[in-house]
Design a protein around this motif. Structure first.
Motif, PDB file in Angstrom:
ATOM      1  N   LEU A 189      42.627   2.899  18.495  1.00  0.00           N
ATOM      2  CA  LEU A 189      42.562   1.836  17.497  1.00  0.00           C
ATOM      3  C   LEU A 189      42.957   2.355  16.116  1.00  0.00           C
ATOM      4  O   LEU A 189      43.668   1.684  15.366  1.00  0.00           O
ATOM      5  N   LEU A 190      42.485   3.558  15.784  1.00  0.00           N
ATOM      6  CA  LEU A 190      42.869   4.156  14.504  1.00  0.00           C
ATOM      7  C   LEU A 190      44.383   4.337  14.426  1.00  0.00           C
ATOM      8  O   LEU A 190      45.016   3.989  13.423  1.00  0.00           O
ATOM      9  N   ALA A 191      44.950   4.906  15.485  1.00  0.00           N
ATOM     10  CA  ALA A 191      46.399   5.124  15.506  1.00  0.00           C
ATOM     11  C   ALA A 191      47.146   3.802  15.409  1.00  0.00           C
ATOM     12  O   ALA A 191      48.155   3.685  14.701  1.00  0.00           O
ATOM     13  N   GLY A 192      46.662   2.777  16.126  1.00  0.00           N
ATOM     14  CA  GLY A 192      47.303   1.473  16.084  1.00  0.00           C
ATOM     15  C   GLY A 192      47.240   0.819  14.723  1.00  0.00           C
ATOM     16  O   GLY A 192      48.079  -0.019  14.382  1.00  0.00           O
ATOM     17  N   ALA A 193      46.221   1.202  13.928  1.00  0.00           N
ATOM     18  CA  ALA A 193      46.092   0.664  12.578  1.00  0.00           C
ATOM     19  C   ALA A 193      46.952   1.416  11.575  1.00  0.00           C
ATOM     20  O   ALA A 193      46.962   1.085  10.386  1.00  0.00           O
ATOM     21  N   GLY A 194      47.658   2.447  12.032  1.00  0.00           N
ATOM     22  CA  GLY A 194      48.483   3.242  11.138  1.00  0.00           C
ATOM     23  C   GLY A 194      47.786   4.456  10.590  1.00  0.00           C
ATOM     24  O   GLY A 194      48.229   5.048   9.594  1.00  0.00           O
ATOM     25  N   LEU A 195      46.677   4.866  11.251  1.00  0.00           N
ATOM     26  CA  LEU A 195      45.902   6.028  10.823  1.00  0.00           C
ATOM     27  C   LEU A 195      45.749   6.982  12.013  1.00  0.00           C
ATOM     28  O   LEU A 195      44.679   7.070  12.623  1.00  0.00           O
ATOM     29  N   PRO A 196      46.802   7.694  12.366  1.00  0.00           N
ATOM     30  CA  PRO A 196      46.733   8.546  13.559  1.00  0.00           C
ATOM     31  C   PRO A 196      45.773   9.723  13.377  1.00  0.00           C
ATOM     32  O   PRO A 196      45.913  10.501  12.424  1.00  0.00           O
ATOM     33  N   PRO A 197      44.774   9.867  14.254  1.00  0.00           N
ATOM     34  CA  PRO A 197      43.858  11.003  14.157  1.00  0.00           C
ATOM     35  C   PRO A 197      44.582  12.310  14.460  1.00  0.00           C
ATOM     36  O   PRO A 197      45.435  12.379  15.343  1.00  0.00           O
ATOM     37  N   PHE A 198      44.223  13.343  13.737  1.00  0.00           N
ATOM     38  CA  PHE A 198      44.792  14.655  13.992  1.00  0.00           C
ATOM     39  C   PHE A 198      43.727  15.708  14.279  1.00  0.00           C
ATOM     40  O   PHE A 198      44.046  16.848  14.610  1.00  0.00           O
ATOM     41  N   ALA A 199      42.447  15.329  14.173  1.00  0.00           N
ATOM     42  CA  ALA A 199      41.357  16.254  14.502  1.00  0.00           C
ATOM     43  C   ALA A 199      40.158  15.448  14.959  1.00  0.00           C
ATOM     44  O   ALA A 199      39.932  14.325  14.494  1.00  0.00           O
ATOM     45  N   ARG A 200      39.414  16.020  15.886  1.00  0.00           N
ATOM     46  CA  ARG A 200      38.196  15.368  16.351  1.00  0.00           C
ATOM     47  C   ARG A 200      37.144  16.424  16.663  1.00  0.00           C
ATOM     48  O   ARG A 200      37.459  17.551  17.047  1.00  0.00           O
ATOM     49  N   LEU A 201      35.895  16.035  16.490  1.00  0.00           N
ATOM     50  CA  LEU A 201      34.759  16.875  16.857  1.00  0.00           C
ATOM     51  C   LEU A 201      33.785  15.994  17.626  1.00  0.00           C
ATOM     52  O   LEU A 201      33.322  14.973  17.106  1.00  0.00           O
ATOM     53  N   VAL A 202      33.523  16.358  18.864  1.00  0.00           N
ATOM     54  CA  VAL A 202      32.627  15.601  19.724  1.00  0.00           C
ATOM     55  C   VAL A 202      31.579  16.569  20.260  1.00  0.00           C
ATOM     56  O   VAL A 202      31.923  17.633  20.787  1.00  0.00           O
ATOM     57  N   HIS A 203      30.319  16.223  20.104  1.00  0.00           N
ATOM     58  CA  HIS A 203      29.284  17.153  20.547  1.00  0.00           C
ATOM     59  C   HIS A 203      28.094  16.397  21.124  1.00  0.00           C
ATOM     60  O   HIS A 203      27.965  15.173  20.964  1.00  0.00           O
ATOM     61  N   ASP A 204      27.238  17.140  21.798  1.00  0.00           N
ATOM     62  CA  ASP A 204      26.075  16.552  22.443  1.00  0.00           C
ATOM     63  C   ASP A 204      25.204  15.823  21.429  1.00  0.00           C
ATOM     64  O   ASP A 204      25.154  16.192  20.248  1.00  0.00           O
ATOM     65  N   PRO A 205      24.509  14.812  21.872  1.00  0.00           N
ATOM     66  CA  PRO A 205      23.786  13.936  20.946  1.00  0.00           C
ATOM     67  C   PRO A 205      22.562  14.597  20.333  1.00  0.00           C
ATOM     68  O   PRO A 205      21.936  15.483  20.919  1.00  0.00           O
ATOM     69  N   ALA A 206      22.247  14.116  19.134  1.00  0.00           N
ATOM     70  CA  ALA A 206      21.024  14.550  18.471  1.00  0.00           C
ATOM     71  C   ALA A 206      19.923  13.506  18.660  1.00  0.00           C
ATOM     72  O   ALA A 206      18.859  13.619  18.074  1.00  0.00           O
ATOM     73  N   SER A 207      20.176  12.477  19.465  1.00  0.00           N
ATOM     74  CA  SER A 207      19.203  11.413  19.659  1.00  0.00           C
ATOM     75  C   SER A 207      18.928  11.202  21.139  1.00  0.00           C
ATOM     76  O   SER A 207      19.628  11.720  22.005  1.00  0.00           O
ATOM     77  N   GLU A 208      17.929  10.382  21.398  1.00  0.00           N
ATOM     78  CA  GLU A 208      17.536  10.113  22.774  1.00  0.00           C
ATOM     79  C   GLU A 208      18.486   9.156  23.476  1.00  0.00           C
ATOM     80  O   GLU A 208      18.396   8.980  24.695  1.00  0.00           O
ATOM     81  N   ARG A 209      19.400   8.546  22.767  1.00  0.00           N
ATOM     82  CA  ARG A 209      20.299   7.574  23.398  1.00  0.00           C
ATOM     83  C   ARG A 209      21.255   8.228  24.387  1.00  0.00           C
ATOM     84  O   ARG A 209      21.712   7.604  25.322  1.00  0.00           O
TER      85      ARG A 209
END
Length: 221
Positions: A189-209
């Motif tokens: 969606l970001l890329a489609g809006a004209g804002l292509p992501p070039f970095a991401r950080l995904v990590h285990d949750p800090a919450s119970e969800r």
């Protein structure tokens, strides 16, 4: 669009002091988020355009952090009570009441936009318009850092056959209904809006969800 915003505004207006007490120092225990915000600030400084909006700023703690990192930061929030608290807590900084899809900012004015878990309450069908507004206010080369609850797209509730679906999931956030997004879907969606992501950080949750804490860094070409 007005209905869910009215409910979200009312919900946040009612918990300002509790929210501020819980989250004002929370990044002290979140090194990943802190590092991404620091990287974002460094890259924005590199553009030469220090003007940066903290959209959905809440009590203003991250606006103050961006200011401390050398940016000309100001905060915007849907909740007038949050804006009032932020102004009292950080009197040297600017805070205004505004909606993220109708920002009081001129075209191409900003070097950066920070959206730290502030898009989570936006229904999926309304997110493209909201992202288009972020594109509008960013200067060419400007950066946006979006943080949200994510999944890897696997193991989500499926249809009648039980197959996993690459769809956002609505859940009962403690303040107002929110959405968890498959990371690749949100990046698209970001890329489609004209804002292509070039970095991401995904990590285990800090919450119970159990959702992944997700940070996407994108740049306007």
């Amino acid at each position: 669009m007005t209905g869910h915003q009215d409910r979200t505004r009312t919900a946040y207006d009612g918990i300002v002091e509790l929210y501020a007490s819980m989250f004002a120092d929370r990044l002290e225990t979140q090194p990943f988020a802190r590092s991404m915000i620091g990287t974002f600030a460094e890259l924005v400084r590199g553009t030469g355009n220090l003007r940066t909006a903290d959209v959905g700023c809440g009590p203003g703690h991250l606006t103050a952090m961006l200011d401390g990192l050398g940016l000309d930061a100001f905060g915007l929030d849907l909740s007038p009570a949050m804006v009032d608290h932020a102004r009292r807590a950080h009197p040297a900084l600017r805070f205004d009441e505004a909606r993220m899809e109708a920002m009081p900012v001129e075209d191409g004015a900003l070097g950066g936009v920070l959206a730290h878990y502030s898009m989570i309450h936006t229904p999926p069908e309304e997110l493209p318009a909201l992202l288009a507004e972020q594109l509008r206010v960013l200067a060419p080369g400007g950066l946006i850092l979006v943080s949200f609850f994510g999944t890897d797209g696997a193991g989500q509730p499926g249809g009648a056959d039980g197959a996993a679906q690459d769809e956002p999931v609505r859940f009962d956030h403690k303040v107002a209904p929110a959405y968890c997004w498959p990371v690749d879907r949100f990046a698209g969606l970001l890329a489609g809006a004209g804002l292509p992501p070039f970095a991401r950080l995904v990590h285990d949750p800090a919450s119970e969800r159990g959702y992944l804490d997700t940070h996407l860094l994108a740049r306007r070409p």
